[in-house]
Write an enzyme that holds these catalytic residues in place. Structure first.
Site, short mmCIF file in Angstrom:
data_model
loop_
_atom_site.label_atom_id
_atom_site.label_comp_id
_atom_site.label_asym_id
_atom_site.label_seq_id
_atom_site.Cartn_x
_atom_site.Cartn_y
_atom_site.Cartn_z
N GLU A 1 49.75 -40.62 2.41
CA GLU A 1 50.66 -41.61 1.82
C GLU A 1 52.13 -41.25 2.09
OE1 GLU A 1 47.74 -41.96 -2.14
OE2 GLU A 1 49.91 -42.19 -2.36
N GLU B 1 44.80 -37.51 -7.60
CA GLU B 1 45.76 -36.96 -8.57
C GLU B 1 45.07 -36.49 -9.85
OE1 GLU B 1 49.21 -40.07 -6.91
OE2 GLU B 1 48.69 -40.07 -9.04
C1 XIL Z 1 51.25 -47.42 -5.64
C2 XIL Z 1 51.43 -48.74 -4.89
O1 XIL Z 1 52.21 -48.52 -3.74
C3 XIL Z 1 52.15 -49.73 -5.80
O2 XIL Z 1 52.21 -51.00 -5.15
C4 XIL Z 1 51.39 -49.86 -7.13
O3 XIL Z 1 52.11 -50.71 -7.99
C5 XIL Z 1 51.26 -48.49 -7.75
O4 XIL Z 1 50.59 -47.60 -6.86
N1 XIL Z 1 49.99 -42.50 -5.35
C6 XIL Z 1 48.90 -43.24 -4.99
C7 XIL Z 1 49.09 -44.66 -4.64
O5 XIL Z 1 47.81 -42.65 -4.85
O6 XIL Z 1 47.92 -45.39 -4.91
C8 XIL Z 1 50.29 -45.26 -5.34
O7 XIL Z 1 50.47 -46.57 -4.83
C9 XIL Z 1 51.49 -44.41 -5.08
C10 XIL Z 1 51.31 -43.01 -5.59
#
Ligand code: XIL
Length: 383
Positions: free
Chosen positions: A292, A176
């Site tokens: 994701e 990101e």
């Molecule tokens: C999120 C996790 O799912 C949560 O448990 C944590 O509190 C915050 O991060 N993009 C990403 C992930 O790249 O690492 C994030 O994961 C969600 C959004």
């Protein structure tokens, strides 16, 4: 926001497919794709064939984000992960906040546990994430400065990537790092890494990761790439610009991660600009991973059957579009069960109803989303 009609041709199509014997009309690939993209997933896939096997038949990897806590304390969850996944990624255990209790120390206990779990279950293991502006340790903001940021990052990458070298399928080297709302001319996010190292923090990280593990598939992971929107257009354009420039100078970027945190009621997902973007990424010789995936349901109706069907339709349509590209090597959801989904905290429903973004419900029963993923994998062209 345009509303695209989704026609339900599925019944005739899959009934014929289920019949298996009748001579189906021979369709050219674009027509069959268009039909498949408009087709709704049918609740006909046998759950006896796990997602990982369906994926493997197509030369794909399929899996999920997991945590040590859920895997070690929930046997039903653990069993589903072991049965369905041939790749996994730690949801939090390889992030700076968990790995770096102090500037001079590392805590690998949870990450090692997950790496051993993956090896024991013959799963590929992904690393996430080496450079991210979130989930940084509490000491980071007061400690890091332009003099120590680069050596700190280089030491972190050498140590962490070096530790799992040969055991890791792919690393999200940067995560990101493009954020047009920060209004920079290069589209980069105004992150602590950018402020303390500069715009070349991306190149520095990829070169260091390649040195520490020449076998890992080095991935640039991004969110908000999937929509036909001004943000989507801007993110895709800036990403392509940076890739062209960095690849022309031999920076070892090998794959793009599509986070794919989709919003259930959005109709502007996986449209023509996104499809063109996937082709441009593929033409650059890069691999693609869905890293994701989940579908946030905060704007979908409360009725579970209606909500689940809308979620399944979007899983199916999105994955069918993405999997058309043979450069796609893996599909991961951001969790397996609705009961552990981050969206319950970060994107809760106004009516406080439990969220349903993932392939398994809270009782570890496969949801219509599971079926949609299964069908999209089954219909994917082999790699
Ligand atoms: C999120 C996790 O799912 C949560 O448990 C944590 O509190 C915050 O991060 N993009 C990403 C992930 O790249 O690492 C994030 O994961 C969600 C959004």
């Amino acid at each position: 926001m345009t509303t695209r009609g989704v026609t339900r041709r599925g019944f005739i199509w899959s009934a014929a497919a289920a019949a298996g014997s009748c001579a189906l009309p021979v369709l050219d690939s674009s027509t069959s794709l268009r039909l498949r993209q408009n087709e709704a997933p049918q609740n006909s896939r046998s759950t006896n064939v796990p997602l990982k096997d369906r994926a493997a038949r197509r030369g794909l990897l399929c899996g999920s984000a997991v945590t040590q806590t859920h895997l070690s304390h929930d046997s039903a969850f653990q069993a589903a992960v072991a049965a369905q996944c041939n790749i996994m990624v730690p949801e939090v255990e390889l992030k700076w906040e968990r790995l770096r209790p102090t500037p001079d120390t590392y805590n690998f206990s949870s990450a090692d546990w997950l790496s051993n779990y993956a090896q024991h279950h013959h799963m590929k293991f992904r690393g996430h994430a080496l450079v991210w502006h979130e989930e940084l340790p509490s000491w980071f903001a007061s400690y890091v400065n332009p003099q120590n940021a680069k050596p700190l990052l280089l030491d972190h990458i050498a140590t962490v990537v070096g530790r799992y070298a040969g055991k890791i399928h792919s690393w999200d080297v940067v995560n990101e790092v493009i954020w047009p709302p920060d209004k920079r001319s290069d589209g980069l996010r105004d992150s602590p890494w950018l402020r303390n190292i500069g715009a070349d923090h991306i190149e520095i990280a990829f070169r260091a990761a390649a040195k520490a593990d020449p076998l890992a598939l080095l991935t640039w992971n991004e969110n908000w790439l999937e929509e036909e929107s001004s943000l989507g257009d801007a993110k895709r354009t800036f990403l392509l610009q940076h890739l062209k420039e960095l690849l022309s100078r031999g920076v070892p970027i090998q794959a793009i991660g599509l986070e794919s945190h989709l919003i259930g009621d959005h109709k502007n997902i996986a449209g023509p600009h996104f499809k063109e973007f996937l082709s441009q990424i593929s033409d650059m010789g890069l691999k693609i991973l869905v890293t994701e995936m989940d579908i946030r349901d905060f704007n979908l109706p409360n009725d579970i059957a209606t909500r689940d069907q809308a979620i399944a339709d979007l899983y199916y349509r999105y994955l069918t579009t993405v999997l058309e590209h043979k450069t796609v090597v893996a599909v991961l959801t951001w969790g397996m069960s609705n009961k552990y989904s981050w969206t319950a905290t970060f994107n809760p429903r106004a009516d406080h109803a439990p969220v349903r973004p993932l392939p398994y419900d809270a009782d570890m029963n496969p949801s219509p989303a599971w079926n949609a993923i299964a069908q999209a994998l089954d219909n994917a062209p082999p790699r």
